[in-house]
Write a protein that holds these residues in place. Structure first.
Motif, PDB file in Angstrom:
ATOM      1  N   MET A  12       0.632  -1.275  -0.213  1.00 39.26           N
ATOM      2  CA  MET A  12       0.156  -0.003   0.179  1.00 39.26           C
ATOM      3  C   MET A  12       0.920   1.337   0.238  1.00 39.26           C
ATOM      4  SD  MET A  12      -2.564   1.091   2.695  1.00 39.26           S
ATOM      5  CE  MET A  12      -3.997   0.213   2.312  1.00 39.26           C
ATOM      6  N   VAL A  13       0.549   2.110  -0.369  1.00 38.59           N
ATOM      7  CA  VAL A  13       1.637   3.417  -0.858  1.00 38.59           C
ATOM      8  C   VAL A  13       1.218   4.344   0.260  1.00 38.59           C
ATOM      9  CG1 VAL A  13       2.357   6.143  -2.158  1.00 38.59           C
ATOM     10  CG2 VAL A  13       1.299   3.641  -3.375  1.00 38.59           C
ATOM     11  N   ARG A  14       1.899   4.831   0.393  1.00 33.90           N
ATOM     12  CA  ARG A  14       1.843   5.648   2.111  1.00 33.90           C
ATOM     13  C   ARG A  14       1.796   6.937   1.562  1.00 33.90           C
ATOM     14  NH1 ARG A  14       6.578   4.051   5.803  1.00 33.90           N
ATOM     15  NH2 ARG A  14       5.713   5.548   7.458  1.00 33.90           N
ATOM     16  N   HIS A  15       0.448   7.920   2.352  1.00 36.11           N
ATOM     17  CA  HIS A  15       0.737   9.037   2.887  1.00 36.11           C
ATOM     18  C   HIS A  15       1.774   9.858   3.685  1.00 36.11           C
ATOM     19  CE1 HIS A  15      -3.563   9.635   0.794  1.00 36.11           C
ATOM     20  NE2 HIS A  15      -4.006   8.171   1.344  1.00 36.11           N
ATOM     21  N   PHE A  16       2.377  10.906   3.283  1.00 38.93           N
ATOM     22  CA  PHE A  16       3.197  11.583   4.204  1.00 38.93           C
ATOM     23  C   PHE A  16       2.991  11.755   5.633  1.00 38.93           C
ATOM     24  CE2 PHE A  16       4.807  15.163   5.901  1.00 38.93           C
ATOM     25  CZ  PHE A  16       6.573  15.182   6.108  1.00 38.93           C
ATOM     26  N   LEU A  17       3.360  11.535   6.473  1.00 36.06           N
ATOM     27  CA  LEU A  17       2.870  11.345   8.173  1.00 36.06           C
ATOM     28  C   LEU A  17       2.187  10.515   8.199  1.00 36.06           C
ATOM     29  CD1 LEU A  17       3.202  14.928   8.438  1.00 36.06           C
ATOM     30  CD2 LEU A  17       4.784  13.164   9.175  1.00 36.06           C
ATOM     31  N   ASP A  18       2.152   9.575   7.549  1.00 38.87           N
ATOM     32  CA  ASP A  18       1.058   8.287   7.655  1.00 38.87           C
ATOM     33  C   ASP A  18      -0.639   8.992   8.098  1.00 38.87           C
ATOM     34  OD1 ASP A  18       2.850   6.824   6.913  1.00 38.87           O
ATOM     35  OD2 ASP A  18       2.938   6.244   8.294  1.00 38.87           O
ATOM     36  N   VAL A  19      -1.157  10.114   7.537  1.00 40.77           N
ATOM     37  CA  VAL A  19      -2.383  10.533   8.352  1.00 40.77           C
ATOM     38  C   VAL A  19      -3.027  10.042   8.148  1.00 40.77           C
ATOM     39  CG1 VAL A  19      -3.841  12.586   7.633  1.00 40.77           C
ATOM     40  CG2 VAL A  19      -1.293  12.399   7.354  1.00 40.77           C
ATOM     41  N   SER A  73      -3.122  16.257 -12.349  1.00 35.05           N
ATOM     42  CA  SER A  73      -1.772  15.587 -11.672  1.00 35.05           C
ATOM     43  C   SER A  73      -1.367  14.484 -11.545  1.00 35.05           C
ATOM     44  CB  SER A  73      -0.567  16.522 -11.041  1.00 35.05           C
ATOM     45  OG  SER A  73      -0.149  18.040 -11.653  1.00 35.05           O
ATOM     46  N   LEU A  74      -2.341  13.639 -10.842  1.00 39.94           N
ATOM     47  CA  LEU A  74      -1.946  12.250 -10.344  1.00 39.94           C
ATOM     48  C   LEU A  74      -2.700  11.650 -11.567  1.00 39.94           C
ATOM     49  CD1 LEU A  74      -2.858  10.024  -7.174  1.00 39.94           C
ATOM     50  CD2 LEU A  74      -4.021  10.151  -9.138  1.00 39.94           C
ATOM     51  N   LEU A  75      -3.678  11.891 -12.364  1.00 35.76           N
ATOM     52  CA  LEU A  75      -4.205  11.144 -13.543  1.00 35.76           C
ATOM     53  C   LEU A  75      -3.215  11.134 -14.164  1.00 35.76           C
ATOM     54  CD1 LEU A  75      -8.083  12.303 -13.523  1.00 35.76           C
ATOM     55  CD2 LEU A  75      -6.542  10.445 -12.033  1.00 35.76           C
ATOM     56  N   MET A  76      -3.101  12.411 -14.546  1.00 38.71           N
ATOM     57  CA  MET A  76      -1.298  12.573 -15.695  1.00 38.71           C
ATOM     58  C   MET A  76      -0.827  11.279 -15.746  1.00 38.71           C
ATOM     59  SD  MET A  76      -2.921  14.396 -18.649  1.00 38.71           S
ATOM     60  CE  MET A  76      -4.220  13.148 -18.322  1.00 38.71           C
ATOM     61  N   VAL A  77      -0.223  11.418 -13.821  1.00 38.38           N
ATOM     62  CA  VAL A  77       0.803  10.506 -14.171  1.00 38.38           C
ATOM     63  C   VAL A  77       0.882   9.642 -14.331  1.00 38.38           C
ATOM     64  CG1 VAL A  77       2.983   9.376 -12.360  1.00 38.38           C
ATOM     65  CG2 VAL A  77       1.369  12.281 -12.464  1.00 38.38           C
ATOM     66  N   GLU A  78      -0.807   8.657 -13.712  1.00 37.45           N
ATOM     67  CA  GLU A  78      -1.182   7.499 -14.482  1.00 37.45           C
ATOM     68  C   GLU A  78      -0.666   7.073 -15.878  1.00 37.45           C
ATOM     69  OE1 GLU A  78      -4.402   4.287 -12.556  1.00 37.45           O
ATOM     70  OE2 GLU A  78      -4.303   5.860 -12.226  1.00 37.45           O
ATOM     71  N   TYR A 120       4.774  10.052  -4.694  1.00 40.36           N
ATOM     72  CA  TYR A 120       3.320   9.593  -4.758  1.00 40.36           C
ATOM     73  C   TYR A 120       2.482   8.866  -5.513  1.00 40.36           C
ATOM     74  CZ  TYR A 120      -1.351   8.361  -1.987  1.00 40.36           C
ATOM     75  OH  TYR A 120      -2.645   7.598  -1.754  1.00 40.36           O
ATOM     76  N   ALA A 121       2.662  10.049  -6.583  1.00 43.41           N
ATOM     77  CA  ALA A 121       1.601   9.775  -7.789  1.00 43.41           C
ATOM     78  C   ALA A 121       2.382   7.669  -8.404  1.00 43.41           C
ATOM     79  CB  ALA A 121       1.467  10.598  -8.690  1.00 43.41           C
ATOM     80  N   VAL A 122       3.832   8.254  -8.748  1.00 45.75           N
ATOM     81  CA  VAL A 122       4.165   7.256  -9.686  1.00 45.75           C
ATOM     82  C   VAL A 122       4.434   5.918  -8.799  1.00 45.75           C
ATOM     83  CG1 VAL A 122       6.876   6.592  -9.863  1.00 45.75           C
ATOM     84  CG2 VAL A 122       5.493   8.841 -10.629  1.00 45.75           C
ATOM     85  N   GLU A 123       4.318   5.299  -7.110  1.00 47.01           N
ATOM     86  CA  GLU A 123       4.087   4.922  -6.096  1.00 47.01           C
ATOM     87  C   GLU A 123       2.931   3.986  -6.696  1.00 47.01           C
ATOM     88  OE1 GLU A 123       4.553   5.843  -2.406  1.00 47.01           O
ATOM     89  OE2 GLU A 123       7.169   5.790  -2.597  1.00 47.01           O
ATOM     90  N   GLN A 124       1.872   4.784  -6.756  1.00 44.73           N
ATOM     91  CA  GLN A 124       0.411   4.506  -7.305  1.00 44.73           C
ATOM     92  C   GLN A 124       0.166   3.571  -7.940  1.00 44.73           C
ATOM     93  OE1 GLN A 124      -3.431   5.655  -5.815  1.00 44.73           O
ATOM     94  NE2 GLN A 124      -3.891   6.842  -7.428  1.00 44.73           N
ATOM     95  N   ALA A 125       0.719   4.546  -9.727  1.00 44.40           N
ATOM     96  CA  ALA A 125       0.759   4.005 -10.976  1.00 44.40           C
ATOM     97  C   ALA A 125       1.247   2.392 -11.045  1.00 44.40           C
ATOM     98  CB  ALA A 125       0.539   5.297 -11.451  1.00 44.40           C
ATOM     99  N   LEU A 126       2.378   2.405 -10.350  1.00 43.15           N
ATOM    100  CA  LEU A 126       3.079   1.143 -10.913  1.00 43.15           C
ATOM    101  C   LEU A 126       2.543   0.274  -9.741  1.00 43.15           C
ATOM    102  CD1 LEU A 126       6.934   2.276 -10.532  1.00 43.15           C
ATOM    103  CD2 LEU A 126       6.249   1.789 -12.702  1.00 43.15           C
ATOM    104  N   THR A 127       2.005   0.570  -8.333  1.00 47.58           N
ATOM    105  CA  THR A 127       1.118  -0.954  -7.544  1.00 47.58           C
ATOM    106  C   THR A 127       0.045  -1.270  -8.712  1.00 47.58           C
ATOM    107  OG1 THR A 127       2.485   0.511  -5.206  1.00 47.58           O
ATOM    108  CG2 THR A 127      -0.024  -0.899  -5.694  1.00 47.58           C
ATOM    109  N   ARG A 128      -0.401  -0.325  -9.316  1.00 47.18           N
ATOM    110  CA  ARG A 128      -1.959  -0.596  -9.744  1.00 47.18           C
ATOM    111  C   ARG A 128      -1.587  -1.765 -11.014  1.00 47.18           C
ATOM    112  NH1 ARG A 128      -5.580   3.894 -10.356  1.00 47.18           N
ATOM    113  NH2 ARG A 128      -6.790   4.713  -7.882  1.00 47.18           N
ATOM    114  N   ALA A 170       8.503  -6.193 -10.232  1.00 50.62           N
ATOM    115  CA  ALA A 170       8.588  -5.786  -9.569  1.00 50.62           C
ATOM    116  C   ALA A 170       9.649  -4.619  -9.453  1.00 50.62           C
ATOM    117  CB  ALA A 170       9.405  -6.040  -7.875  1.00 50.62           C
ATOM    118  N   PRO A 171       8.221  -3.426  -9.596  1.00 56.01           N
ATOM    119  CA  PRO A 171      10.089  -1.694  -9.456  1.00 56.01           C
ATOM    120  C   PRO A 171      11.062  -2.109  -8.972  1.00 56.01           C
ATOM    121  CG  PRO A 171       7.371  -1.463  -9.550  1.00 56.01           C
ATOM    122  CD  PRO A 171       6.999  -2.944  -9.262  1.00 56.01           C
ATOM    123  N   CYS A 172      11.565  -1.527  -9.583  1.00 57.44           N
ATOM    124  CA  CYS A 172      13.471  -1.013  -9.148  1.00 57.44           C
ATOM    125  C   CYS A 172      13.300   0.467  -8.547  1.00 57.44           C
ATOM    126  CB  CYS A 172      14.032  -2.051 -10.003  1.00 57.44           C
ATOM    127  SG  CYS A 172      15.756  -1.102  -9.664  1.00 57.44           S
TER     128      CYS A 172
END
Length: 257
Positions: free
Chosen positions: A1-8, A18-23, A48-56, A66-68
């Motif tokens: 799971m991708v983590r939010h900053f400070l684990d909010v 931006s997130l949609l374009m990164v994906e 965060y956006a890259v991590e989420q896109a690659l996780t999906r 798995a991404p390096c």
């Protein structure tokens, strides 16, 4: 799971442009094993956006492997880049070989597997690389023996290096520049970011953004973490102006734009 900053706790992923374009960019890079870049100021959610896109992509089976992920200190040598990349790809510490020996091993490791689905290499904080190191990555990516997707993620200095070199710039298949949220986006997205903002007047949300966050998602995360603590102490589940101004005080009165 991708983590939010400070684990909010309770924070949601915001479907910003931006997130949609990164994906979309990540999807395209994986499809053709190309070279791309995601860049922008600190705290805007690039990694965060890259991590989420690659996780999906891994879950959907589009990534193959798995991404390096690699990150380097400021101004590394080409040998250090080669050694760190090889160690991350193989999960085996590298020996004392020189850059040329390590390069030969990298070319073998980055060769396309018989069944397809090559590596995905992500260089985070890529602005720390000099032109020689980025050119070295370009050499690995362009070599006839390799086939992998290469994504350079970093600050605007990353794009300055790439854009100065025609051979590098011309190979960038996807480039996403991540920008701060506009006031309209703040009003649209922040109420869905965390339950603290559910039903809160847009003027208060804009006050927080103008005085503290400035469209920066990392600032919003830091503010939300503080505000959640203050709300819990006050026995309320929704932010108000008093809580907001107390949070400003705990953050030194605000954040400079």
């Amino acid at each position: 799971m991708v983590r939010h900053f400070l684990d909010v706790e309770g924070a949601a992923t915001l479907p910003t442009d931006s997130l949609l374009m990164v994906e979309r960019a990540v999807t395209d890079l994986l499809a053709v094993q190309a070279m791309g870049t995601v860049h922008g100021s600190a705290g805007l959610g690039k990694t965060y956006a890259v991590e989420q896109a690659l996780t999906r992509a891994v879950i959907d089976g589009r990534a193959g492997r798995a991404p390096c992920w690699v990150k380097f200190p400021s101004r590394p040598t080409m040998r250090l880049v080669a050694a760190a990349l090889l160690a991350e790809l193989t999960r085996v510490p590298t020996g004392r070989g020189n850059r040329f020996v390590l390069t030969e091993q990298l070319l073998e490791e980055l060769a396309p597997p018989p069944g397809g689905g090559g590596h995905v290499v992500v260089v985070d904080e890529a602005q720390s690389l000099n032109t020689e190191c980025i050119e070295y990555l370009r050499y690995l990516h362009d070599h006839k023996a390799t086939r992998f997707a290469l994504l350079l993620v970093g600050g605007d200095g990353n794009w300055k290096v790439l854009s100065r070199e025609p051979m590098l710039r011309s190979r960038i298949y996807r480039r996403v520049s991540v920008e701060p949220l506009t006031p309209a986006e703040v009003v649209r997205f922040i109420p869905t970011y965390h339950p603290l903002y559910d039903g809160v007047d847009g003027e208060l949300v804009l006050l927080i953004d103008d005085h503290f966050a400035h469209g920066n998602l990392r600032h919003w995360a830091a503010f939300t973490k503080t505000a959640a603590t203050l709300c819990a102490a006050a026995g309320t589940d929704r932010i108000d102006e008093t809580v907001a101004r107390n949070a400003f005080t705990l953050h030194g009165g605000g954040t400079a734009a």
